[in-house]
Scaffold this active site. Structure first.
Site, PDB file in Angstrom:
ATOM      1  N   SER A  95      66.236  40.386 -30.109  1.00 21.74           N
ATOM      2  CA  SER A  95      64.951  39.806 -30.515  1.00 21.74           C
ATOM      3  C   SER A  95      64.847  39.799 -32.038  1.00 21.74           C
ATOM      4  CB  SER A  95      63.788  40.631 -29.952  1.00 21.74           C
ATOM      5  OG  SER A  95      63.507  40.243 -28.629  1.00 21.74           O
ATOM      6  N   THR A 109      69.728  42.505 -22.972  1.00 22.85           N
ATOM      7  CA  THR A 109      69.466  43.887 -22.575  1.00 22.85           C
ATOM      8  C   THR A 109      70.514  44.350 -21.573  1.00 22.85           C
ATOM      9  OG1 THR A 109      67.124  43.455 -22.912  1.00 22.85           O
ATOM     10  CG2 THR A 109      67.695  45.479 -21.754  1.00 22.85           C
ATOM     11  N   ASN A 141      65.481  40.634 -14.932  1.00 24.40           N
ATOM     12  CA  ASN A 141      66.261  40.211 -16.101  1.00 24.40           C
ATOM     13  C   ASN A 141      67.335  41.230 -16.497  1.00 24.40           C
ATOM     14  OD1 ASN A 141      66.211  40.569 -19.373  1.00 24.40           O
ATOM     15  ND2 ASN A 141      66.472  38.459 -18.732  1.00 24.40           N
ATOM     16  N   LYS A 166      53.838  47.761 -28.157  1.00 25.40           N
ATOM     17  CA  LYS A 166      53.965  47.348 -26.750  1.00 25.40           C
ATOM     18  C   LYS A 166      52.618  46.800 -26.315  1.00 25.40           C
ATOM     19  CE  LYS A 166      56.923  47.228 -23.344  1.00 25.40           C
ATOM     20  NZ  LYS A 166      58.372  46.997 -23.386  1.00 25.40           N
ATOM     21  N   LYS A 191      57.078  45.727 -33.052  1.00 23.41           N
ATOM     22  CA  LYS A 191      57.937  44.886 -32.211  1.00 23.41           C
ATOM     23  C   LYS A 191      58.047  45.567 -30.868  1.00 23.41           C
ATOM     24  CE  LYS A 191      60.828  41.506 -31.563  1.00 23.41           C
ATOM     25  NZ  LYS A 191      59.947  41.025 -30.483  1.00 23.41           N
ATOM     26  N   GLY A 232      59.089  39.612 -24.166  1.00 24.12           N
ATOM     27  CA  GLY A 232      58.874  39.779 -22.726  1.00 24.12           C
ATOM     28  C   GLY A 232      59.137  41.206 -22.272  1.00 24.12           C
ATOM     29  N   ASP A 233      58.756  41.475 -21.050  1.00 25.08           N
ATOM     30  CA  ASP A 233      59.079  42.742 -20.369  1.00 25.08           C
ATOM     31  C   ASP A 233      58.844  42.434 -18.891  1.00 25.08           C
ATOM     32  OD1 ASP A 233      59.646  45.763 -20.813  1.00 25.08           O
ATOM     33  OD2 ASP A 233      57.912  45.835 -19.497  1.00 25.08           O
ATOM     34  N   LYS A 283      63.578  53.606 -30.322  1.00 26.36           N
ATOM     35  CA  LYS A 283      64.582  52.620 -29.925  1.00 26.36           C
ATOM     36  C   LYS A 283      64.833  51.629 -31.074  1.00 26.36           C
ATOM     37  CE  LYS A 283      63.768  50.780 -26.028  1.00 26.36           C
ATOM     38  NZ  LYS A 283      63.323  49.982 -24.877  1.00 26.36           N
ATOM     39  N   GLN A 293      59.468  52.871 -27.933  1.00 23.94           N
ATOM     40  CA  GLN A 293      59.950  51.699 -28.671  1.00 23.94           C
ATOM     41  C   GLN A 293      60.186  52.026 -30.146  1.00 23.94           C
ATOM     42  OE1 GLN A 293      59.762  48.501 -26.736  1.00 23.94           O
ATOM     43  NE2 GLN A 293      61.262  47.863 -28.245  1.00 23.94           N
TER      44      GLN A 293
HETATM   45  P1  NDP Z   1      61.724  42.134 -14.385  1.00 26.58           P
HETATM   46  O1  NDP Z   1      60.291  41.944 -14.071  1.00 26.58           O
HETATM   47  O2  NDP Z   1      62.553  40.947 -14.705  1.00 26.58           O
HETATM   48  O3  NDP Z   1      62.451  42.926 -13.209  1.00 26.58           O
HETATM   49  C1  NDP Z   1      62.029  44.176 -12.756  1.00 26.58           C
HETATM   50  C2  NDP Z   1      62.786  44.447 -11.469  1.00 26.58           C
HETATM   51  O4  NDP Z   1      62.552  45.788 -11.051  1.00 26.58           O
HETATM   52  C3  NDP Z   1      62.350  43.553 -10.318  1.00 26.58           C
HETATM   53  O5  NDP Z   1      63.464  43.275  -9.509  1.00 26.58           O
HETATM   54  C4  NDP Z   1      61.352  44.434  -9.592  1.00 26.58           C
HETATM   55  O6  NDP Z   1      61.164  44.108  -8.236  1.00 26.58           O
HETATM   56  C5  NDP Z   1      62.032  45.768  -9.700  1.00 26.58           C
HETATM   57  N1  NDP Z   1      61.104  46.873  -9.487  1.00 26.58           N
HETATM   58  C6  NDP Z   1      59.892  47.053 -10.056  1.00 26.58           C
HETATM   59  N2  NDP Z   1      59.336  48.179  -9.599  1.00 26.58           N
HETATM   60  C7  NDP Z   1      60.232  48.723  -8.734  1.00 26.58           C
HETATM   61  C8  NDP Z   1      60.240  49.873  -7.945  1.00 26.58           C
HETATM   62  N3  NDP Z   1      59.212  50.722  -7.952  1.00 26.58           N
HETATM   63  N4  NDP Z   1      61.332  50.128  -7.183  1.00 26.58           N
HETATM   64  C9  NDP Z   1      62.376  49.277  -7.164  1.00 26.58           C
HETATM   65  N5  NDP Z   1      62.422  48.152  -7.880  1.00 26.58           N
HETATM   66  C10 NDP Z   1      61.348  47.881  -8.666  1.00 26.58           C
HETATM   67  O7  NDP Z   1      61.766  43.187 -15.597  1.00 26.58           O
HETATM   68  P2  NDP Z   1      62.922  43.468 -16.637  1.00 26.58           P
HETATM   69  O8  NDP Z   1      64.230  43.355 -15.972  1.00 26.58           O
HETATM   70  O9  NDP Z   1      62.642  42.697 -17.867  1.00 26.58           O
HETATM   71  O10 NDP Z   1      62.634  45.003 -16.998  1.00 26.58           O
HETATM   72  C11 NDP Z   1      63.138  46.079 -16.208  1.00 26.58           C
HETATM   73  C12 NDP Z   1      63.029  47.362 -17.018  1.00 26.58           C
HETATM   74  O11 NDP Z   1      63.777  47.229 -18.242  1.00 26.58           O
HETATM   75  C13 NDP Z   1      61.624  47.763 -17.456  1.00 26.58           C
HETATM   76  O12 NDP Z   1      61.537  49.177 -17.498  1.00 26.58           O
HETATM   77  C14 NDP Z   1      61.544  47.218 -18.874  1.00 26.58           C
HETATM   78  O13 NDP Z   1      60.587  47.889 -19.643  1.00 26.58           O
HETATM   79  C15 NDP Z   1      62.950  47.507 -19.347  1.00 26.58           C
HETATM   80  N6  NDP Z   1      63.398  46.733 -20.489  1.00 26.58           N
HETATM   81  C16 NDP Z   1      63.413  45.363 -20.448  1.00 26.58           C
HETATM   82  C17 NDP Z   1      63.879  44.657 -21.534  1.00 26.58           C
HETATM   83  C18 NDP Z   1      64.034  43.172 -21.476  1.00 26.58           C
HETATM   84  O14 NDP Z   1      64.623  42.619 -22.437  1.00 26.58           O
HETATM   85  N7  NDP Z   1      63.593  42.489 -20.454  1.00 26.58           N
HETATM   86  C19 NDP Z   1      64.277  45.321 -22.801  1.00 26.58           C
HETATM   87  C20 NDP Z   1      64.300  46.766 -22.694  1.00 26.58           C
HETATM   88  C21 NDP Z   1      63.828  47.416 -21.594  1.00 26.58           C
HETATM   89  P3  NDP Z   1      59.848  43.272  -7.748  1.00 26.58           P
HETATM   90  O15 NDP Z   1      60.212  41.846  -8.001  1.00 26.58           O
HETATM   91  O16 NDP Z   1      59.726  43.645  -6.320  1.00 26.58           O
HETATM   92  O17 NDP Z   1      58.689  43.747  -8.585  1.00 26.58           O
END
Ligand code: NDP
Length: 444
Positions: free
Chosen positions: A376, A209, A240, A126, A90, A165-166, A114, A111
């Site tokens: 999830s 999350t 997200n 992943k 997962k 998703g991620d 976690k 993961q």
């Molecule tokens: P999204 O794609 O929805 O959002 C990522 C955000 O981070 C965007 O605003 C993006 O900006 C920004 N970003 C990416 N790279 C950088 C950078 N170098 N500096 C500053 N901002 C940056 O992803 P999620 O919110 O889903 O995921 C965010 C993190 O959380 C990841 O590490 C993911 O693995 C982790 N995560 C997510 C889960 C989920 O349920 N979604 C669950 C557990 C962990 P831009 O639009 O410019 O790229």
């Protein structure tokens, strides 16, 4: 040389060119040392660590698709099936140009621990692609997703491997992926999570999350006779995780003053207006700088440096290694007391150590952001039972899971005389369950 050091050296030698994977393994092995030393002979005999750091399977494939100009594009696709000791694989799918095997191996490895911490029966995996959904039309995203799933569908299933998703994979992408899976296999099953509500998705999964990160922050604060209410908060990212962390922390009485995307950051001393952020990011798929054009009194700064703004709480919710030692030093100097990771491994090893040594309560992502995968797993349960729980029911379960994770992490850190070291606590608590299951299942 200790067993953990030996295994780490072996990982570096046998996985060249994979710095993120090395970093994740180092963090885990260093913090497991106290627990491993206590049982070294048994673990060595079973090669527990050697098995833990080697994915059960890596699937790598070609993803050809045709863009809107009629040009054939080719991307790389992957699924890392890391560890199935406690349940089906997962873990999310990430679509981002930086995706490579090292990043997905680090994420799959993390993961595993976690998922164990959630207390639910899910193993670690992943996957993803170096495809960049940004700037692509809906038709292009669909063409890519259909090609990606055509290959991936051979290796996943509701009781086998359940992606989600991620980064770069939200509701739109999950919909296209699910449609293609159903078309190829003829199965209407819970093979993906994060689905839309009309076709098997769970209420609260979108928020889970970010909400979970804040439930975790709340537990840490309460354990130290403190409260979220009245705190000044920075949340990095604006995707997200970030959006729903802002929503919940604001609801609990804190003020979020800054957010960012990969181009720059906004500062709003009056408190971020989340409706504007949601409109920019969720509706228009725009850039965070538009916030400063729309909200009087806010300022946009191009580039990094969001940590220069003073805060009590810092929630990194963007991407790996976004917070380095310089940023950590600035946060400490500014009086920051809590760093709770919404993203996976957003804090470098040096920055983590600095924060811990300077009195900051630091909770690693594998515990703090586990609410996403936990919900999830709740979606999988609902799919298996062919029913849907209400938002209140799911939120209550999510809250209970986060409270429980905090308890496990806290207890594990205290058991080894390292109270408040939540990195050690999270790794040991996650490790113990996986290892028990691996031992019981023999050499597989
Ligand atoms: P999204 O794609 O929805 O959002 C990522 C955000 O981070 C965007 O605003 C993006 O900006 C920004 N970003 C990416 N790279 C950088 C950078 N170098 N500096 C500053 N901002 C940056 O992803 P999620 O919110 O889903 O995921 C965010 C993190 O959380 C990841 O590490 C993911 O693995 C982790 N995560 C997510 C889960 C989920 O349920 N979604 C669950 C557990 C962990 P831009 O639009 O410019 O790229």
């Amino acid at each position: 040389m200790s067993y953990t050091e030996e295994v780490y050296e072996r990982v570096v030698a046998q996985n060249p060119g994979e710095p993120e994977f090395h970093q994740a393994v180092k963090e885990v092995l260093d913090s497991l040392k106290v627990a491993i030393d206590a049982n070294e002979e048994e673990y060595r005999k079973l090669s527990i660590l050697e098995r833990l750091v080697e994915p059960e399977r890596i699937i790598s494939f070609r993803v050809p698709w045709v863009d809107d100009k009629g040009v054939v594009q080719v991307n790389k696709g992957y699924r890392i099936q890391f560890n199935s000791a406690i349940g089906p694989y997962k873990g999310g799918l990430r679509f981002h140009p930086t995706v490579n095997q090292s990043i997905l191996k680090f994420l799959g490895f993390e993961q595993t621990f976690k998922n164990s911490l959630t207390g639910l029966p899910i193993g670690g995996g992943k996957g993803g692609s170096n495809f960049d959904p940004k700037g692509k039309s809906d038709r292009e995203v669909m063409a890519f997703c259909q090609s990606f799933m055509t290959e991936l569908s051979k290796y996943i299933g509701a009781d086998e491997d359940v992606p989600a998703g991620d980064i770069g994979v939200g509701g739109r992408e999950i919909g296209f992926l699910y449609g293609q899976y159903k078309r190829i296999t003829g199965l209407y099953e819970g093979v993906l999570t994060g689905k839309g509500l009309t076709y098997g998705g769970s209420l609260i999964r979108t928020q889970a999350t970010g909400y979970g990160v804040v439930y975790m922050l709340d537990e840490i604060a309460k354990a130290h006779n403190d409260s979220i209410s009245g705190k000044t908060v920075i949340v990095t990212g604006s995707g997200n995780v970030a959006i729903y962390a802002v929503e919940k922390v604001t609801a609990l009485g804190a003020k979020v003053v800054a957010m960012c995307d990969s181009n720059g950051y906004i500062y709003d001393p009056a408190g971020i207006n989340l409706d504007v952020v949601k409109d920019i990011k969720e509706v228009k798929r725009g850039r965070i700088k538009e916030y400063a054009e729309r909200v009087a009194g806010s300022v946009y700064t191009e580039g990094t440096g969001i940590w220069n703004i003073k805060c009590d709480v810092y929630l990194p919710c963007a991407t790996q290694n976004e917070l380095s030692l310089d940023g950590a030093k600035t946060l400490v100097a500014g009086g920051c007391k809590y760093v709770v990771e919404g993203a996976n491994m957003p804090t470098t090893l040096e920055a983590t150590t600095y924060l811990q040594e300077n009195g900051v309560y630091f909770m690693p992502g594998k515990a703090a952001n586990a609410g996403g995968v936990a919900t999830s797993a709740l979606e999988m349960s609902q799919n298996s039972m062919r029913l849907s729980w209400s938002a209140e029911e799911v939120d209550e379960k999510l809250h209970g899971i986060m409270v429980n994770i905090f308890k496990k992490v806290d207890e594990a850190s205290k058991k080894y005389g390292l109270a408040d070291n939540y990195v050690v606590g999270a790794n040991i608590a996650g490790f113990e369950k996986v290892v028990e299951a691996m031992k019981a299942q023999g050499i597989v």
